[in-house]
Scaffold this active site. Sequence first.
Site, PDB file in Angstrom:
ATOM      1  N   PRO A   2      55.472  40.463  53.782  1.00  0.00           N
ATOM      2  CA  PRO A   2      55.302  40.907  55.321  1.00  0.00           C
ATOM      3  C   PRO A   2      54.886  42.482  54.792  1.00  0.00           C
ATOM      4  CG  PRO A   2      56.687  39.133  54.183  1.00  0.00           C
ATOM      5  CD  PRO A   2      56.104  39.374  53.166  1.00  0.00           C
ATOM      6  N   GLU A   3      54.621  42.598  56.443  1.00  0.00           N
ATOM      7  CA  GLU A   3      54.359  44.185  56.887  1.00  0.00           C
ATOM      8  C   GLU A   3      55.087  44.303  57.900  1.00  0.00           C
ATOM      9  OE1 GLU A   3      51.850  46.842  54.318  1.00  0.00           O
ATOM     10  OE2 GLU A   3      50.905  45.279  53.215  1.00  0.00           O
ATOM     11  N   LYS A  51      60.360  46.269  57.904  1.00  0.00           N
ATOM     12  CA  LYS A  51      60.481  44.660  57.035  1.00  0.00           C
ATOM     13  C   LYS A  51      62.083  44.241  57.595  1.00  0.00           C
ATOM     14  CE  LYS A  51      57.420  45.878  53.520  1.00  0.00           C
ATOM     15  NZ  LYS A  51      57.154  45.339  52.094  1.00  0.00           N
ATOM     16  N   ARG A 250      54.815  49.880  42.193  1.00  0.00           N
ATOM     17  CA  ARG A 250      54.081  48.678  42.835  1.00  0.00           C
ATOM     18  C   ARG A 250      52.625  48.980  42.312  1.00  0.00           C
ATOM     19  NH1 ARG A 250      56.386  47.981  48.040  1.00  0.00           N
ATOM     20  NH2 ARG A 250      54.302  46.492  48.407  1.00  0.00           N
TER      21      ARG A 250
END
Length: 263
Positions: A2-3, A51, A250
């Site tokens: 999801p973005e 989000k 990340r």
Amino acid sequence: MPEGDTVWNTARVVERALTGEVLTGSDFRVPRLATTDLTGWTVAESASRGKHLLLRLTRDGQQPLTLHSHLRMEGAWRTYQPGERWTGRPAHLIRVVLRTARSVAVGYHLHEVTLVPTADEESLVGHLGPDLLGSDWDPAEAARRISAHPATSIAEALLDQRNLAGVGNLYKAETLFLRGLWPWTPVADVPDVTATVELAQKLVASNRGRWTQTTTGSLRRGETSYVYGRRAQPCRRCGSAIQKADQGERITYWCPRCQPKPD
């Protein structure tokens, strides 16, 4: 994963299934809401913020409530017809089930599931920066927040939802490629922060309303990104091998020739 655009699209799916409908049952599979029953409440609105998904509920004689969930990396909502098999994810990942006479909404692998008075929504999302797909989008404010931390890398700054809400790893990598920025470039050395966040917003907004995310303009498999997910493949511009590395918590992708490390 999801973005901002994915969550916006999810909100629209839930909106079509539930908005205006009276809940005939609810099932919360998270400890804090295990005994909560929303039967009789009406879904007034399905909204997104970065989000975060916000389902606003009303009932005569009661103060409005908001059911908040954070999709993070793995979360998803799926809708079904009554009696239809739930095929979205394994059953053990179900966190919320909302039922109406004509549809069922199932939330999988949701995080931070919370029910609060709608008047208190800001306690959950008030820390977020301008929403790339929201009415509050303000590139100057997003740039101001990013520039307040000049030593932070531009990649990490774009992912910080306190600066701007809705950018994830995909749009971070693609924005930096298109701007020719090495991901570890300190914010202080970025020539035009405002132009960078404006480009990020355009990329996210361009995919609003569809599930296939593309930054290249092509919807064909294998042609939807410039660098994201393309480690060791040739750069679409210069032919150099795309690089991949850990950055903070990340990973990041970049082209070493199109996004050179500053001297």
